[in-house]
Design a protein around this motif. Sequence first.
Motif, PDB file in Angstrom:
ATOM      1  N   MET A  69       0.797  -1.283  -0.046  1.00  0.00           N
ATOM      2  CA  MET A  69      -0.061  -0.083   0.080  1.00  0.00           C
ATOM      3  C   MET A  69       0.969   1.382   0.223  1.00  0.00           C
ATOM      4  O   MET A  69       1.903   1.068   0.687  1.00  0.00           O
ATOM      5  CB  MET A  69      -0.835   0.049   1.055  1.00  0.00           C
ATOM      6  N   TYR A 125       0.671   3.713   1.827  1.00  0.00           N
ATOM      7  CA  TYR A 125       0.294   4.474   2.852  1.00  0.00           C
ATOM      8  C   TYR A 125       0.547   3.450   4.106  1.00  0.00           C
ATOM      9  O   TYR A 125       0.884   2.192   3.783  1.00  0.00           O
ATOM     10  CB  TYR A 125      -0.984   4.909   3.336  1.00  0.00           C
ATOM     11  N   ILE A 154      -4.175   8.799   4.181  1.00  0.00           N
ATOM     12  CA  ILE A 154      -4.433   8.462   2.880  1.00  0.00           C
ATOM     13  C   ILE A 154      -4.462   9.880   1.762  1.00  0.00           C
ATOM     14  O   ILE A 154      -5.330  10.671   2.173  1.00  0.00           O
ATOM     15  CB  ILE A 154      -5.951   7.932   2.612  1.00  0.00           C
ATOM     16  N   TRP A 174      -7.253   3.019  -1.657  1.00  0.00           N
ATOM     17  CA  TRP A 174      -7.842   2.746  -0.208  1.00  0.00           C
ATOM     18  C   TRP A 174      -9.157   2.204  -0.479  1.00  0.00           C
ATOM     19  O   TRP A 174      -9.617   1.257   0.083  1.00  0.00           O
ATOM     20  CB  TRP A 174      -7.556   4.028   0.673  1.00  0.00           C
ATOM     21  N   TYR A 230      -8.525  -3.620   8.149  1.00  0.00           N
ATOM     22  CA  TYR A 230      -8.723  -2.277   8.586  1.00  0.00           C
ATOM     23  C   TYR A 230      -9.626  -2.090   9.867  1.00  0.00           C
ATOM     24  O   TYR A 230      -9.462  -0.801  10.446  1.00  0.00           O
ATOM     25  CB  TYR A 230      -9.538  -1.367   7.331  1.00  0.00           C
ATOM     26  N   VAL A 251      -8.207   5.951   9.947  1.00  0.00           N
ATOM     27  CA  VAL A 251      -7.695   6.314   8.837  1.00  0.00           C
ATOM     28  C   VAL A 251      -8.083   7.907   8.863  1.00  0.00           C
ATOM     29  O   VAL A 251      -9.012   8.503   9.366  1.00  0.00           O
ATOM     30  CB  VAL A 251      -8.467   5.628   7.785  1.00  0.00           C
TER      31      VAL A 251
END
Length: 318
Positions: free
Chosen positions: A191, A193, A202, A210, A221, A226
């Motif tokens: 990813m 991130y 993000i 995402w 998650y 986030v």
Amino acid sequence: MSDFNISTPVYLVTGVLESGKTSFLDFTAKQDYFQIEGITLLITCEEGEEEYDEKELLKYNTVVEKIEEPEDFTFENLRVLHRKYHPERVLLEYNPLWGVNKLRAMKLPLGWGISQEIVIVDGSSYQIYRANMQSLFSEMVQNADMVIFNRCKSSDPLTNYRRGIKVVNPSCDISFEDENGDIIDLFEESMPYDMNADIIDIEDIDYGIWYVDMMDNLKKYVDKTVRFKGQVLKSRELNAGFFVPGRMAMTCCADDTQFIGYICKNPAAKRLRIGSWVTVTAKVKDEFMEVYNGRGPVLYATEIEAAEKPEQELVYFG
């Protein structure tokens, strides 16, 4: 797509000309796991380079009928075929240029019903067709149960292909095959991130990555926090304490844009202005929501701040 009134399941296979539909159906019809006692009626609606060996297919209790013109694809003609063969199931190789939504809404013979929709895509020419036939692709995949990309190369941007399909139809299964017909495993991409950060930030450019990854891998998650930027959307289907912070996504052309985002809960939601941009910090939960028709991501916002719209408002897929 199951229906308890269906006694003759119809397996709908679509894809542009020369995408590999005939090869797929011919191979499938001859497999041991696919054999049944009754008759399989295979209806083909277009002439490609590949042709069925009708005598060979008879060995597998499969009969082939051709419907070459769209005006001949009618309830009356299908009913004639039903009375002629009384098939236990139907394989339909359908020409998407005739209108897939038209077929979905069409009256079928008694007991017939679309049981599964499969879209076959030639991965080697996908980007060309997608750029020039975007609305057709969207129509094909929007209700598909499975999308199969064949003739792919590992160097192709397969993850982008997958995201482009998922944003149109989040629930469909997607597989990739190479030029030899072997399955290509898409290893989980790293990813852009930090998944281990206290707050997973993000960036605007990574919103689409995402969105699709959380759709497919919600468990990783859950209970993480986030932070992202989104535009406020409200709906009559949501209570006052809920809103959807999201982005407009475009898979290829301006005619195929749609809003994508996840439900977010916060008491301040009722005071947010529709269309305004906000930065949301939220904890992810997996919960049942009626608007999802099942379970899905629910964001519990701990902080909502006004934000400037991103330099690039649209999220691109494809």
